[in-house]
Scaffold this active site. Structure first.
Site, mmCIF file in Angstrom:
data_model
loop_
_atom_site.group_PDB
_atom_site.id
_atom_site.type_symbol
_atom_site.label_atom_id
_atom_site.label_comp_id
_atom_site.label_asym_id
_atom_site.label_seq_id
_atom_site.Cartn_x
_atom_site.Cartn_y
_atom_site.Cartn_z
ATOM 1 N N LEU A 178 0.913 -1.048 0.003
ATOM 2 C CA LEU A 178 0.065 0.106 -0.051
ATOM 3 C C LEU A 178 0.812 1.237 -0.105
ATOM 4 O O LEU A 178 0.677 2.132 -0.648
ATOM 5 C CB LEU A 178 -0.861 0.102 1.240
ATOM 6 N N TRP A 231 10.111 3.056 20.838
ATOM 7 C CA TRP A 231 10.106 2.645 19.568
ATOM 8 C C TRP A 231 10.716 1.287 19.407
ATOM 9 O O TRP A 231 10.821 1.035 17.987
ATOM 10 C CB TRP A 231 10.501 3.819 18.639
ATOM 11 N N CYS A 242 8.264 15.320 18.733
ATOM 12 C CA CYS A 242 7.573 15.348 17.627
ATOM 13 C C CYS A 242 6.138 15.762 17.855
ATOM 14 O O CYS A 242 5.380 15.776 16.940
ATOM 15 C CB CYS A 242 7.480 14.118 17.089
ATOM 16 N N GLU A 302 7.528 20.179 17.480
ATOM 17 C CA GLU A 302 6.616 20.207 16.408
ATOM 18 C C GLU A 302 5.326 21.145 16.965
ATOM 19 O O GLU A 302 4.647 20.949 17.842
ATOM 20 C CB GLU A 302 5.606 18.997 16.092
ATOM 21 N N HIS A 317 5.852 17.238 7.278
ATOM 22 C CA HIS A 317 5.049 15.943 6.847
ATOM 23 C C HIS A 317 4.515 16.345 5.350
ATOM 24 O O HIS A 317 4.190 15.256 4.848
ATOM 25 C CB HIS A 317 3.973 15.592 7.973
ATOM 26 N N CYS A 358 10.327 19.175 12.386
ATOM 27 C CA CYS A 358 10.990 17.619 12.690
ATOM 28 C C CYS A 358 12.036 17.636 11.547
ATOM 29 O O CYS A 358 12.290 18.407 10.742
ATOM 30 C CB CYS A 358 9.866 16.773 12.495
HETATM 31 N N1 GLN Z 1 16.853 13.883 14.493
HETATM 32 C C1 GLN Z 1 15.816 13.297 13.779
HETATM 33 C C2 GLN Z 1 15.581 13.789 12.438
HETATM 34 O O1 GLN Z 1 15.755 14.834 12.161
HETATM 35 C C3 GLN Z 1 14.453 13.366 14.769
HETATM 36 C C4 GLN Z 1 13.649 12.684 14.009
HETATM 37 C C5 GLN Z 1 12.197 12.731 14.877
HETATM 38 O O2 GLN Z 1 11.817 13.645 15.799
HETATM 39 N N2 GLN Z 1 11.083 11.933 14.637
HETATM 40 O O3 GLN Z 1 15.101 12.913 11.606
HETATM 41 ZN ZN ZN Z 2 10.267 15.129 15.314
#
Ligand code: GLN
Ligand code: ZN
Length: 761
Positions: A17, A569, A652, A674, A703, A735
């Site tokens: 997908l 994660w 994030c 974010e 994003h 991000c």
């Molecule tokens: N340092 C990571 C990047 O810039 C941080 C990524 C994230 O916060 N998901 O990709």
């Molecule tokens: Zn991030």
């Protein structure tokens, strides 16, 4: 014993997908092509579950992007700005999900938010004062019929009205209570349509019920379902909860006219107690979530069968009305172990992904039946399962255990205190007002990924691999200098993923080839597995950062992932506590921090993108069950550095209004986060809480490929300056840029620097 699966992973065993939607976005695949891929995935999923003998299989668990978004679109919750674009149905759907920039206009995507305590993100529906709640789609019915035409009778999964209206954002004067009647009547219409089409079961997902509920919440829930259930005809209704227990609403769930109640016995600490103490209404089915839908370890059959036996002794529960279920949708685990040919069997046999969980459910249902009259200890599937839990000797490292045991209280505190360090660092670094920086990664283009994969496959030498990355680092730094950014990063070209990369350099981890789980849209992550005690095997990022520093006179920021994020994660262990695990990782990353510092890196960012991830869903548990060890674990990582070394962290999501004191207590020098998708509400809370840490609220959304204009960034910065002291404000995207392309990245950063200069002026 009957069995049920709440939902199945929908990305495709080979992430079909994802690849198909990417082609669709590029115009290389048309709508029909995309639909065909979707159909294939769904049909394979149904078949797998059918072959495993699952009694209750869900349809409408599929989505092109997100189920909550599907529900919004189904009920006409599409803000005007998207409708006005005049796009096709599917294009409008993707405009809501990803934003739109083209001939027809320019709009941002809806906000993304974490789905409860998972790493999945849903799109936040926006309800305006003039939103007209109206059933305008037929996706649930279509998917039911599609499954039926393949010989699979399904229960139809719907995001429940209570959860939906509780998760939506209300942009105007009106509140959720102003829309509830409209939702009840449209959901009733939907239930009617499903009934008329011969649907036998509908599953209303109501995970919101596992949160702390106020009296109004409870009244609202009862009101919705009293009316909705009064209108059901032949169709049976299952109310499905997960990610916790329903202590605030158990009685109402028993009393309302549901035909089935789905409860989570793995994450719901009080579920068992609730059922055994209060009993269960005899006429209903109890869908008992006993097979973990979030973690990848084999189910312990002895424990599960024991619970089943005890449940059958509860008043109201019998063989007839107890259904063995997953604890939540299997969306949160990978597809299958089948392709994991590099993973040694002695590891693999301890794991169960979605497909293997189907086998577990089937085996468990047989064993449970058998156990009712005989001794299961003699059955092979049971014996084999129990052998797994005897021991895992190679998971223990005594040195790690004793290092954790000897952590002192003072190791959790960095000295001197923040304000003193701030002065020292300002002097030392000499940065301009509103320093500009990025979050670390630069676009992971095809050639970057190719370099890594060729190295992995042994197609190029280590030298070739390193040289390529060095070339990329040099280019990336030249680009940042050309653009005029103040704090430089190396670009993270060596990383596949911010957690897996670190895991690979830590003892105690194991990895998979294909264990992808969906994170947002069709993007996936591949969490590594914490197998045993964790320690740092070797320097992880030091050589890259040192090389980067040699390419520029500007300050270079070293980039690490923090312990809480690494843990959150990864697939965690189930044999030691989360606290113990996070401290082990913290010590490993502390070694890397000190190593970077010793090698001349004076700014070090420790990302805690996922800090909020495991925040308990009930506020009363926040500190005692989580923050009380997560925040000190972060401090343990950086408490050993010199005052002049500047520690950054990054998160994030902007949703930490409610844990601001905890974030400040991480005691970093700078935090970036974010903010662009969520209208900067967080700024008020920072001000109210007298936040000491310097801040870089993201000025644009990474994003989506959309390039923010200078005016837009100036406007954001202006708003930020109303709430944040000029000498505490940093300017950065929200991000890392790894998912973006080169061109839009450059254009966006140029605008970011221009806007900053304008403000400085
Ligand atoms: N340092 C990571 C990047 O810039 C941080 C990524 C994230 O916060 N998901 O990709
Ligand atoms: Zn991030």
């Amino acid at each position: 014993m009957k069995t049920s699966v709440i939902g199945y992973p929908r990305i495709g065993a080979e992430r079909e997908l994802k690849f198909a939607s990417e082609k669709f976005f590029k115009g290389e695949l048309d709508e029909n092509g995309l639909e065909a891929v979707a159909k294939e995935i769904k049909s394979k999923n149904y078949k797998k579950q059918q072959e495993a003998g699952i009694s209750f299989i869900s349809s409408n668990d599929f989505s092109y992007y997100d189920n909550v978004l599907d529900t919004a679109v189904l009920f006409n919750i599409v803000p005007k700005r998207y409708k006005e674009l005049g796009l096709s149905e599917l294009e409008t759907y993707f405009a809501l999900a990803r934003g739109y920039q083209g001939e027809k206009g320019n709009v941002k995507a809806l906000a993304l938010k974490k789905w409860f305590n998972t790493n999945y993100h849903y799109l936040v529906p926006e309800i305006d004062d003039d939103s007209e709640v109206k059933l305008v789609g037929d996706k649930p019915l279509k998917e039911y019929k599609e499954a039926l035409s393949q010989g699979v009778e399904t229960k139809v999964l719907l995001t429940g009205p209570f959860t939906f209206i509780s998760l939506a954002k209300y942009t105007g004067e009106k509140k959720k209570t102003d829309f509830v009647d409209a939702f009840i009547s449209e959901y009733t219409k939907l239930l009617g349509e499903l009934n008329d089409a011969g649907v036998k079961w509908v599953q209303f997902d109501e995970p919101y019920l596992v949160r702390d509920l106020s009296d109004q919440d409870k009244e609202l829930f009862k009101k919705i379902y009293t009316q909705l259930l009064a209108a059901k005809k032949n169709v049976k209704v299952l109310v499905q909860t997960y990610f916790g227990d329903v202590r605030d609403i158990y009685t109402a769930l028993s009393e309302l006219d549901f035909d089935g109640v789905g409860l989570d016995f793995t994450e719901g600490r009080k579920t068992f107690e609730l059922v055994t103490e209060n009993g269960f209404p005899a006429g209903k089915l109890l869908f008992a979530g006993l097979v973990n839908g979030k973690n990848i370890w084999r189910n312990n059959y002895a424990k599960t069968i024991d619970i089943i036996k005890k449940l059958k002794n509860v008043e109201g529960i019998s063989d007839e009305n107890l259904v063995l279920s997953t604890s939540c949708s299997l969306l949160h685990v990978p597809y299958s172990l089948a392709g994991e040919d590099k993973l040694p069997e002695n590891y693999k046999k301890h794991f169960a992904f979605a497909e293997e969980k189907l086998v577990e459910i089937a085996e468990l249902s047989k064993l449970a039946d058998y156990a009712a009259s005989s001794n299961v200890a003699t059955v092979d599937s049971f014996k084999n399962n129990q052998a797994l839990f005897a021991s895992r000797d190679d998971s223990v490292d005594e040195a790690v255990k004793s290092r954790v045991a000897s952590i002192k209280e003072s190791d959790y505190t960095r000295l001197p205190e923040f304000h003193e360090r701030e002065k020292i660092q300002k002097q030392r670094l000499g940065l301009p007002l509103f320093p500009t920086t990025t979050i670390g990664s630069f676009p992971q283009t095809a050639e970057v990924r190719k370099n890594r994969s060729q190295f992995r496959k042994g197609e190029i030498t280590k030298e070739e691999y390193i040289d390529f990355n060095k070339k990329k680092i040099a280019e990336c730094i030249a680009l940042q200098e050309e653009i005029g950014l103040d704090v430089i990063v190396h670009g993270e070209f060596e990383r596949n993923d911010m957690v897996e990369y670190f895991g690979e350099h830590l003892a105690g981890y194991v990895f998979t080839k294909n264990a992808w789980v969906q994170s947002y849209g069709t993007r996936c992550v591949k969490p590594p597995i914490i197998w045993g005690d964790v320690s740092r095997k070797e320097a992880i990022t030091v050589p890259w950062s040192v090389y980067a520093k040699s390419c520029t006179d500007k300050p270079v920021k070293g980039m690490l992932t923090g312990p809480v994020t690494i843990l959150n994660w990864s697939f965690p262990r189930e044999d030691i506590s989360i606290k113990e695990s996070v401290l082990q990782i913290a010590l490993a990353i502390r070694d890397e921090v000190l190593d970077l510092e010793a090698n001349g890196i004076d700014i070090i960012q420790i990302d805690e993108a996922a800090l909020r991830e495991k925040l308990p869903l009930r506020k009363s548990d926040w500190y005692s069950e989580y923050l009380d060890f997560a925040i000190p674990a972060f401090r343990l990582v950086h408490s050993g550095v010199k005052p002049e070394t500047q520690i950054h962290t990054h998160m994030c999501y902007s949703e930490f209004t409610d844990i601001i004191p905890a974030i400040d207590a991480m005691d970093a020098d700078v935090i970036t986060f974010e903010a662009s998708r969520s209208d900067l509400q967080i700024l008020d809370s920072l001000k109210e809480n007298n936040f000491k840490t310097e801040v870089g609220p993201g000025v644009y959304d990474i994003h989506s490929p959309r390039v923010p204009s200078v005016e837009e960034i100036v406007a954001s910065l202006t708003k930020m300056r109303e709430r944040i002291d000029d000498n505490k404000l940093w300017v950065n995207p929200d991000c890392g840029l790894k998912t973006r392309g080169d061109e839009e990245t450059k254009a966006s950063l140029i605008n970011l620097v221009k806007a900053t200069k304008e403000i400085r002026g």
